[in-house]
Write a protein that holds these residues in place. Structure first.
Motif, PDB file in Angstrom:
ATOM      1  N   GLN A  82       0.891  -1.635   0.510  1.00  0.00           N
ATOM      2  CA  GLN A  82      -0.253  -0.321  -0.161  1.00  0.00           C
ATOM      3  C   GLN A  82       0.819   0.991   0.022  1.00  0.00           C
ATOM      4  O   GLN A  82       0.663   2.279  -1.178  1.00  0.00           O
ATOM      5  CB  GLN A  82      -1.070   0.099   0.553  1.00  0.00           C
ATOM      6  CG  GLN A  82      -2.424   0.916   1.732  1.00  0.00           C
ATOM      7  CD  GLN A  82      -2.626   0.658   2.329  1.00  0.00           C
ATOM      8  OE1 GLN A  82      -3.330  -0.054   2.441  1.00  0.00           O
ATOM      9  NE2 GLN A  82      -3.472   2.185   3.146  1.00  0.00           N
ATOM     10  N   ARG A  86       0.960   3.778  -3.134  1.00  0.00           N
ATOM     11  CA  ARG A  86       0.622   5.637  -2.621  1.00  0.00           C
ATOM     12  C   ARG A  86       1.844   6.359  -3.027  1.00  0.00           C
ATOM     13  O   ARG A  86       1.888   7.185  -3.739  1.00  0.00           O
ATOM     14  CB  ARG A  86       0.809   5.967  -1.317  1.00  0.00           C
ATOM     15  CG  ARG A  86      -0.484   4.987  -0.692  1.00  0.00           C
ATOM     16  CD  ARG A  86      -1.629   6.414  -0.418  1.00  0.00           C
ATOM     17  NE  ARG A  86      -2.937   5.687  -0.548  1.00  0.00           N
ATOM     18  CZ  ARG A  86      -3.858   5.589  -2.027  1.00  0.00           C
ATOM     19  NH1 ARG A  86      -4.010   5.900  -2.250  1.00  0.00           N
ATOM     20  NH2 ARG A  86      -5.100   4.599  -1.574  1.00  0.00           N
ATOM     21  N   ASN A 291     -12.168  14.490  -8.502  1.00  0.00           N
ATOM     22  CA  ASN A 291     -11.825  15.337  -7.164  1.00  0.00           C
ATOM     23  C   ASN A 291     -10.366  13.844  -7.689  1.00  0.00           C
ATOM     24  O   ASN A 291      -9.069  13.540  -6.832  1.00  0.00           O
ATOM     25  CB  ASN A 291     -11.117  14.422  -5.798  1.00  0.00           C
ATOM     26  CG  ASN A 291     -11.104  14.942  -4.685  1.00  0.00           C
ATOM     27  OD1 ASN A 291      -9.782  15.974  -4.629  1.00  0.00           O
ATOM     28  ND2 ASN A 291     -11.349  14.071  -3.200  1.00  0.00           N
ATOM     29  N   VAL A 292      -9.759  13.047  -9.263  1.00  0.00           N
ATOM     30  CA  VAL A 292      -9.403  12.256  -9.200  1.00  0.00           C
ATOM     31  C   VAL A 292      -7.546  12.535  -8.888  1.00  0.00           C
ATOM     32  O   VAL A 292      -7.146  11.814  -8.660  1.00  0.00           O
ATOM     33  CB  VAL A 292      -9.400  11.898 -11.084  1.00  0.00           C
ATOM     34  CG1 VAL A 292      -8.613  12.618 -11.975  1.00  0.00           C
ATOM     35  CG2 VAL A 292      -8.852  10.595 -11.246  1.00  0.00           C
ATOM     36  N   GLY A 294      -6.539  14.349  -6.419  1.00  0.00           N
ATOM     37  CA  GLY A 294      -6.109  14.448  -5.117  1.00  0.00           C
ATOM     38  C   GLY A 294      -5.085  15.492  -4.585  1.00  0.00           C
ATOM     39  O   GLY A 294      -5.694  16.502  -5.571  1.00  0.00           O
ATOM     40  N   ILE A 329      -4.059   6.001   7.277  1.00  0.00           N
ATOM     41  CA  ILE A 329      -5.423   5.340   8.016  1.00  0.00           C
ATOM     42  C   ILE A 329      -5.228   4.557   8.562  1.00  0.00           C
ATOM     43  O   ILE A 329      -6.748   4.302   9.555  1.00  0.00           O
ATOM     44  CB  ILE A 329      -5.377   4.174   6.203  1.00  0.00           C
ATOM     45  CG1 ILE A 329      -5.538   5.479   5.042  1.00  0.00           C
ATOM     46  CG2 ILE A 329      -6.478   4.155   6.395  1.00  0.00           C
ATOM     47  CD1 ILE A 329      -5.063   4.928   3.281  1.00  0.00           C
ATOM     48  N   GLN A 330      -3.665   3.568   8.763  1.00  0.00           N
ATOM     49  CA  GLN A 330      -3.861   2.454  10.046  1.00  0.00           C
ATOM     50  C   GLN A 330      -4.537   3.592  11.106  1.00  0.00           C
ATOM     51  O   GLN A 330      -5.042   3.182  12.322  1.00  0.00           O
ATOM     52  CB  GLN A 330      -2.687   2.211  10.229  1.00  0.00           C
ATOM     53  CG  GLN A 330      -2.869   0.705  11.400  1.00  0.00           C
ATOM     54  CD  GLN A 330      -3.609  -0.471  10.526  1.00  0.00           C
ATOM     55  OE1 GLN A 330      -3.963  -0.001   9.518  1.00  0.00           O
ATOM     56  NE2 GLN A 330      -3.787  -1.288  12.163  1.00  0.00           N
ATOM     57  N   GLN A 332      -6.082   6.521  11.647  1.00  0.00           N
ATOM     58  CA  GLN A 332      -7.078   7.393  12.156  1.00  0.00           C
ATOM     59  C   GLN A 332      -7.835   5.752  12.770  1.00  0.00           C
ATOM     60  O   GLN A 332      -8.878   5.707  13.093  1.00  0.00           O
ATOM     61  CB  GLN A 332      -7.678   7.435  10.985  1.00  0.00           C
ATOM     62  CG  GLN A 332      -8.449   9.063  11.589  1.00  0.00           C
ATOM     63  CD  GLN A 332      -9.362   9.557  10.178  1.00  0.00           C
ATOM     64  OE1 GLN A 332      -9.211   8.874   8.664  1.00  0.00           O
ATOM     65  NE2 GLN A 332     -10.372  10.460  10.538  1.00  0.00           N
ATOM     66  N   ALA A 333      -7.968   4.578  11.884  1.00  0.00           N
ATOM     67  CA  ALA A 333      -8.759   3.182  11.957  1.00  0.00           C
ATOM     68  C   ALA A 333      -8.501   3.098  13.548  1.00  0.00           C
ATOM     69  O   ALA A 333      -9.667   2.861  13.808  1.00  0.00           O
ATOM     70  CB  ALA A 333      -8.833   2.244  10.939  1.00  0.00           C
ATOM     71  N   GLY A 334      -7.593   2.748  13.389  1.00  0.00           N
ATOM     72  CA  GLY A 334      -7.931   1.590  15.096  1.00  0.00           C
ATOM     73  C   GLY A 334      -7.335   2.328  16.034  1.00  0.00           C
ATOM     74  O   GLY A 334      -7.371   2.143  17.163  1.00  0.00           O
ATOM     75  N   VAL A 339      -6.732  11.985  11.056  1.00  0.00           N
ATOM     76  CA  VAL A 339      -5.350  11.978   9.923  1.00  0.00           C
ATOM     77  C   VAL A 339      -5.049  12.950   9.156  1.00  0.00           C
ATOM     78  O   VAL A 339      -3.847  13.116   8.922  1.00  0.00           O
ATOM     79  CB  VAL A 339      -6.249  10.994   8.351  1.00  0.00           C
ATOM     80  CG1 VAL A 339      -7.274  11.946   7.588  1.00  0.00           C
ATOM     81  CG2 VAL A 339      -5.868  10.357   8.058  1.00  0.00           C
ATOM     82  N   GLN A 343      -0.572  14.729   7.950  1.00  0.00           N
ATOM     83  CA  GLN A 343      -0.648  16.250   6.587  1.00  0.00           C
ATOM     84  C   GLN A 343       0.438  17.339   7.458  1.00  0.00           C
ATOM     85  O   GLN A 343       1.110  17.636   6.960  1.00  0.00           O
ATOM     86  CB  GLN A 343      -1.967  16.875   6.713  1.00  0.00           C
ATOM     87  CG  GLN A 343      -2.543  15.811   5.602  1.00  0.00           C
ATOM     88  CD  GLN A 343      -3.970  16.335   5.263  1.00  0.00           C
ATOM     89  OE1 GLN A 343      -5.149  16.666   6.666  1.00  0.00           O
ATOM     90  NE2 GLN A 343      -4.752  16.636   4.264  1.00  0.00           N
TER      91      GLN A 343
END
Lengths: 381, 360
Positions: A82, A86, A291-292, A294, A329-330, A332-334, A339, A343
């Motif tokens: 991943q 990215r 928004n392709v 980004g 991502i991780q 925020q999820a965990g 997120v 930045q």
């Protein structure tokens, strides 16, 4: 031997300042984690009673967040792929910005070039029915060519009329966004039976093959980084670019065609941004949406700055930003850490890199001359 | 050494300051301890083993629009059912699949995604993870997997009522509407609004005109942007110059510019998605009403269904009948709107619920 040693000394201070900047950014980030953590803030309220609570919770919050960030970025093969996927578009677009820097130009147009590349690659990718491999090659070429033209326009305008590339590339960004929005209202770009501004994803025949869990476009990105190094350091054109970047007047006196260099540089820079779009459309199989792109085109500028406009530096910076995106991502999820922190980290790293004197002052490093940032020439150069 | 001393001094000052705060908070806290437990509405249920999760689209949860309203639903569910939550704010369109997968890894029982942009990623994830329930706001599938529910809203119905009301309140005989982008979830409001105005014209033999949207040709005014307030303001100013005295912006935060223009020019406004007198209270004095889209309710209901094992893949359609959509109270303009008109709006609402009038 002496030569090697000289080289080592030339890059070492720069690397030191960069690593120090990253560490400093993480420290500031840790403070932000502490103040944004609900448990810690509550503990601060009864600090007088149980001061230990505050430090335990703060430590836990920082440890959990950064651990999740690291695990999400590189904790498993899945995370690594991943991160690579990215990083690849950031590397490609970052190389485009770096290349322009070396020729003394500030290419803010990576975003627009990316969008045009995405439109071209996407259109071929989802409209036509071509055999495997051929489809990929045609779609990728279309994307790269479209973006190259978009970048080339800015180069040509500078070469022929002296229009400053900062202005023209920004304006071309707007034109590209509007073009995309317009096309997305057309039936040729929308999905069948839907009025939503979203295209089909590229057909499977047009996709990069998958190897070791990531798409082969990632390898293309690394190969292209090597090619850009060769172009800059070993080819005649690259020499001309660097000469124009160092002093356009001297290059002209030496018999080089400055307009030609400007145009070609922006053409290649655009092509690199186009390759970033190809990564997204034909590698990640993204649909065309408003928004392709980004923020890839703008992150590319920070990647190039952090990478000191060298191909190797850009690759490393791209990998770092890819890791932050993937790890974020991780995180925020965990753990529920916003997120936005990633930045802020990105911004802080670049901020510290841009102010090497500050970093050295904070960390008590000796000034060995490293860490100078690249800057494009100002107005009228 | 000097530096170390300085740092130590700073740390102790910081510690003392914090301790100072703590002292005050602490006396309150000891007294409050029991109180605070009861003052925060304690969950009526406790299901710590159940986890509800949400992925925003690239607008983020603080968009004062559909991401935020959907997120409110998640928070209400957490509050009411005592469940765990997790959420991811998407940074770009290419992240959706990764974000959903990251939440699947977190052992979420239900994952709600927000917006049509996530349609494909959500469907793919639902097929791959049959044990997890999925719901998606503002999107429906022709053939959804067993564990995927679309949450849609027939906002044309309340917009119809708002259109009728707007036409009734217009003195100039011109009302204006504009959208963010010409996409179905936006134009459905504008079409309902225009039909409401038509209804008023038929009922009262009037000739109120709608500018900014023509449902037949599907052409109208759009800001091409959901963020930029100034664009909304420019369009609304133009419409007011063309005689419009009611403005109905369907453009998310960009539409706030439309309300600003209405306020500056003594015109009326109608807000969308949420009750404007709550979410944009500074414009409450010009708001006739708001077309409310109950995304929070729909999200909460889908979480409840998943929790209680009654989850189905049947598409949810918010209507006036099931109160998934509606119009907000008249608030500050309660006195100015004639009772007759209010009664008529109520009557029309009933007619729509009874199926005597079809909108959309």
């Amino acid at each position: 031997m002496a030569d090697d040693k000289g080289k080592a000394v030339s890059w070492l201070p720069t690397a030191k300042v960069t690593v120090a900047s990253i560490l400093l950014a993480l420290v500031v980030g840790a403070l932000l984690i502490v103040v944004s953590d609900r448990k810690v803030v509550e503990a601060a309220g009864y600090f007088f009673d149980y001061p230990w609570d505050f430090f335990v919770f703060a430590g836990e919050a920082i440890w959990d967040s950064y651990r999740a960030l690291a695990v999400g970025a590189a904790g498993s093969w899945n995370a690594v792929t991943q991160t690579l996927e990215r990083a690849a578009p950031l590397i490609c677009a970052g190389l485009g910005v770096s290349l322009a820097f070396r020729a003394g130009m500030f290419n803010i147009g990576a975003q627009g070039q990316l969008i045009v590349g995405a439109i071209c690659a996407g259109y071929i990718g989802f409209t036509y029915d071509l055999p495997i491999v051929v489809h990929l090659l045609v779609a990728a070429t279309a994307g790269i060519a479209g973006a190259a033209v978009w970048g080339g326009i800015a180069g040509l305008l500078k070469a022929q009329t002296g229009a400053h590339e900062v202005i023209t590339t920004i304006m071309l960004n707007y034109v590209a966004v509007s073009l995309l929005l317009y096309l997305l209202t057309k039936d040729a770009f929308q999905r069948e039976g839907s009025n939503n501004p979203r295209s089909e994803a590229a057909a499977d025949t047009a996709l990069f093959p998958e190897i070791f869990g990531f798409h082969a476009g990632v390898l293309v990105a690394f190969a292209v980084a090597f090619a850009v190094w060769w172009l800059l350091e070993r080819s005649t054109l690259g020499f001309e670019m660097r000469a124009v970047g160092a002093n356009a007047d001297a290059a002209r006196t030496a018999g080089m065609s400055v307009p030609k260099v400007y145009t070609l540089t922006m053409l290649v820079a655009g092509a690199l941004a186009g390759l970033a779009a190809v990564q997204q459309i034909l590698g990640h199989q993204d649909s065309l949406t408003a928004n392709v792109a980004g923020a890839i085109g703008f992150d590319a500028i920070t990647v190039a700055l952090l990478g000191r406009a060298t191909p190797l530096g850009t690759v490393l910076a791209g990998l770092l930003f890819g890791a932050l995106a993937s790890g974020g991502i991780q995180m925020q999820a965990g753990v529920g850490t916003p997120v936005s922190l990633t930045q802020v980290l990105q911004a802080l790293i670049v901020l510290f890199v841009a102010a090497p004197a500050l970093v050295r002052a904070v960390l008590r490093m000796r000034d060995t001359g490293g860490g100078a940032t690249v800057m494009a020439k100002g107005w009228g150069s | 050494m000097k530096k170390t001393a300085r740092v130590a001094a700073l740390v102790s000052i910081a510690a003392l300051t914090l301790a100072g705060c703590g002292d005050r908070g602490e006396t309150g806290a000891t007294g409050n301890n029991t109180e605070s437990a009861s003052s925060t509405p304690s969950p009526t249920q406790s299901n710590p083993d159940f986890k509800a999760c949400m992925v925003s689209d690239s607008g983020g949860f603080d968009d004062k629009s559909f991401n935020q309203t959907s997120h409110d639903g998640l928070e209400q569910a957490a509050q009411e059912f005592g469940i765990e939550t997790a959420e991811i704010e998407s940074q770009s369109d290419s992240e959706y699949a990764d974000n959903i997968n990251a939440l699947v890894q977190q052992d979420c029982n239900i994952i709600t995604t927000v917006g049509f942009l996530l349609g494909e990623a959500t469907e793919a994830a639902a097929k791959k993870n049959p044990d997890v329930d999925f719901s998606i706001v503002d999107f429906a599938y022709e053939k959804a997997p067993e564990n995927l529910k679309g949450l849609t809203f027939n906002t044309a119905e309340p917009s119809f009522l708002a259109g009728y009301l707007a036409a009734g309140m217009s003195e100039s005989g011109v009302v204006g509407t504009f959208g963010g982008l010409p996409i179905p979830t936006v134009t459905i409001f504008m079409t309902g609004f225009a039909q409401g105005v038509d209804q008023y014209n038929t009922d009262n033999d009037a000739d109120v005109q709608v500018i900014g949207w023509n449902p037949k040709t599907e052409e109208g005014s759009f800001t091409e942007d959901f963020e930029d307030k100034t664009k909304g303001q420019t369009i609304a100013e133009n419409m007011i110059q063309q005689g419009a005295d009611v403005i109905f912006p369907v453009a998310g935060p960009a539409g706030l510019g439309g309300l600003q223009a209405a306020q500056d020019n003594d015109a009326f406004g109608v807000w969308v998605d949420t009750d404007g007198c709550v979410s944009a209270a500074e414009y409450c004095d010009v708001l006739l009403t708001s077309v409310v889209k109950g995304m929070d309710v729909a999200v909460k209901d889908s979480i409840q269904a998943s929790l209680e094992d009654t989850f189905s893949n049947e598409v949810y359609v918010g209507t006036l009948e099931n109160e998934g959509v509606g119009i907000a109270p008249y608030h500050e303009l309660e006195q100015e709107i004639p009772q007759e008109l209010k009664d008529k709006v109520e009557e029309l609402k009933q007619q729509i619920i009874d199926g005597e009038i079809t909108v959309g």
